[in-house]
Design an enzyme around this catalytic site. Structure first.
Site, PDB file in Angstrom:
ATOM      1  N   GLY A   1       0.825  -1.196   0.000  1.00 11.11           N
ATOM      2  CA  GLY A   1       0.000   0.000   0.000  1.00 11.11           C
ATOM      3  C   GLY A   1       0.862   1.250   0.000  1.00 11.11           C
ATOM      4  N   CYS A   2       0.243   2.387  -0.294  1.00  5.99           N
ATOM      5  CA  CYS A   2       0.995   3.641  -0.393  1.00  5.99           C
ATOM      6  C   CYS A   2       1.477   4.115   0.980  1.00  5.99           C
ATOM      7  CB  CYS A   2       0.151   4.709  -1.083  1.00  5.99           C
ATOM      8  SG  CYS A   2      -1.540   4.859  -0.439  1.00  5.99           S
ATOM      9  N   TYR A   3       0.589   4.171   1.949  1.00 11.06           N
ATOM     10  CA  TYR A   3       1.012   4.553   3.299  1.00 11.06           C
ATOM     11  C   TYR A   3       2.069   3.593   3.857  1.00 11.06           C
ATOM     12  CZ  TYR A   3      -2.550   8.204   4.217  1.00 11.06           C
ATOM     13  OH  TYR A   3      -3.312   9.356   4.220  1.00 11.06           O
TER      14      TYR A   3
END
EC number: 1.2.1.38
Length: 345
Positions: free
Chosen positions: A148-150
C-alpha cells in the site's frame, strides 16, 4: 515481455500505462476493465490521444493468457483474489496492486477489509513487494503483493532503525497525510472539490486497512509484535504522501550518526534518497517519480526519533513500485524505465 493491465481505467491503471509505454523491455498487449469495456483508453483519459489508442476490453482470461506473460491487477480490494488463481494456473506472473494478498493471516484481512479472504495457499505463496526490504524474496516469485501507499512511505522510513535495533517497536506513532488521488477516481462526497478544497481532515482513525499491513512488516523487521498508532489525513492536493513518524530511541545518538546509518542501509537502493542534516523532504520533490525521500531528527529532549518520509502515492505507492517489482522478476536493472526525475514545480 508482453504485459497486460486489469483495472486499466483507474488512477493506478493509467499510471501503469504511462510507465509501461516508455519501458524499453515490455509491450502493453491487454487492457481490461468491466466498467469501461468497449471504450478507447483515450476516451477515458484524453491526455493519451495520439499516444495510446488501445481499446479496453471485458476480461477474458483465455484471451488474456494467450497474449501476455505478466498481468498487473489495478483493481479494488476484493476483486483480484478471485481472478489471480486462474492466471497462476496458466503460468502468468501476477502483480497485484490491491490489498488482497498483502496479509498472511486471512482472518485479519477479513476483519480490516470486510471482504472474504484469498485462499490460504496463495496468501502464503504471495511475496510482499517492497523491493528495498524483500528484494531476494521477490526474485523468482510468481505472485507479488504490491504494498500500500502509506505502508511504503512508513516502512521505508522505519526499516533501518528497526533492523539495526535503534528504536523500540513499542509506541510508534505515524501521522500520515495523503492527496485525494489515493481515494481513486470514483466520485464520492469525501473527495468532492467543495469538500476538500481549502480543507484538511482526518479519516479512518484507528481503523485504516493499512494498519495490519504496517504492523506485519514491523514485526518482521523487529522480531516483536506491537500495535502502532496510525492517523491518516486528507489534504487538498492531488498526489503525494507525507508520513511523520515518532519512535522511542533505544540508544543515545545524534541526528548525524543516524543519517550515516540510513545512508549506509540504503546505499544500494536507487529510489531511496536521504536528506542531509536539518533538511526535510516535501511531497513536491518526489512528484511523478518513484523516489522515496527521507529526513531524520533526533529529539534529544524526549529521546525520540522523528522520521519524515515522502512518496508519490500513485508511483512509488502503486504503479512505479509494481514496475520496479516487474524489473526484479525479470532480472532487469531495478530502475529500468523509472529513472525520470520528479516534476517540479
Amino acid at each position: 515481455m508482453n504485459v497486460g493491465i486489469i483495472g486499466a481505467n483507474g488512477y493506478s491503471g493509467v499510471e501503469l500505462i504511462r510507465l509501461l509505454h516508455q519501458h524499453p523491455f515490455v509491450q502493453l498487449k491487454y487492457l481490461a476493465s468491466h466498467s469501461s469495456s468497449g471504450k478507447l483508453i483515450s476516451e477515458q483519459y484524453p491526455h493519451l490521444q495520439g499516444i495510446i489508442e488501445d481499446r479496453i476490453g471485458e476480461l477474458d482470461i483465455n484471451e488474456a493468457a494467450s497474449k501476455i506473460e505478466l498481468m498487473f491487477f489495478a483493481t479494488p480490494s476484493g476483486v483480484s483474489k478471485d481472478l489471480i488463481p486462474a492466471f497462476l494456473e496458466k503460468g502468468i506472473t501476477c502483480i497485484d496492486l490491491s490489498g488482497d494478498f498483502r496479509l498472511k493471516d486471512g482472518t485479519i484481512y477479513e476483519k480490516w477489509y470486510k471482504n472474504a479472504k484469498a485462499s490460504d495457499e496463495n496468501l502464503q505463496n504471495a511475496t510482499y513487494g517492497l523491493p528495498e526490504i524483500f528484494r531476494e524474496e521477490i526474485i523468482g516469485s510468481t505472485l507479488i503483493a504490491n504494498p500500500g501507499c502509506y505502508p511504503t512511505a512508513t516502512l521505508l522510513g522505519l526499516a533501518p532503525a528497526l533492523n539495526n535495533g535503534l528504536i523500540s517497536g513499542e509506541n510508534i506513532v505515524i501521522d500520515g497525510k495523503s492527496g485525494v488521488s489515493g481515494a481513486g477516481r470514483k466520485a464520492s462526497l469525501g473527495t468532492h472539490y467543495g469538500e476538500i478544497n481549502e480543507n484538511m481532515k482526518a479519516y479512518k482513525l484507528g481503523s485504516h486497512q493499512h494498519i495490519p499491513e504496517i504492523e506485519q512488516i514491523i514485526s518482521h523487521l523487529s522480531g516483536t509484535d506491537h500495535p502502532i498508532t496510525f492517523s491518516t489525513h486528507l489534504v487538498p492536493m492531488t498526489r503525494g504522501i507525507l508520513c511523520t513518524i515518532y519512535a522511542d530511541l533505544k540508544i543515545d545518538t545524534t541526528t548525524g550518526e543516524l543519517l550515516t546509518q540510513y545512508e549506509e542501509y540504503y546505499q544500494n537502493n536507487f529510489f531511496v534518497r536521504i536528506r542531509p542534516l536539518d533538511v526535510w523532504p516535501a511531497t513536491k520533490e518526489v512528484l511523478g517519480s518513484n523516489y522515496c525521500d527521507i529526513g531524520l531528527k533526533v529529539e534529544e529532549r524526549t529521546n525520540k526519533l522523528i522520521i519524515v518520509s515522502v512518496i508519490d502515492n500513485v508511483v512509488k505507492g502503486a504503479a512505479g513500485q509494481a514496475v520496479q517489482n516487474m524489473n526484479l522478476l525479470n532480472g532487469w536493472a531495478e530502475e529500468t524505465g523509472l529513472t525520470f526525475s520528479p516534476v517540479y514545480p
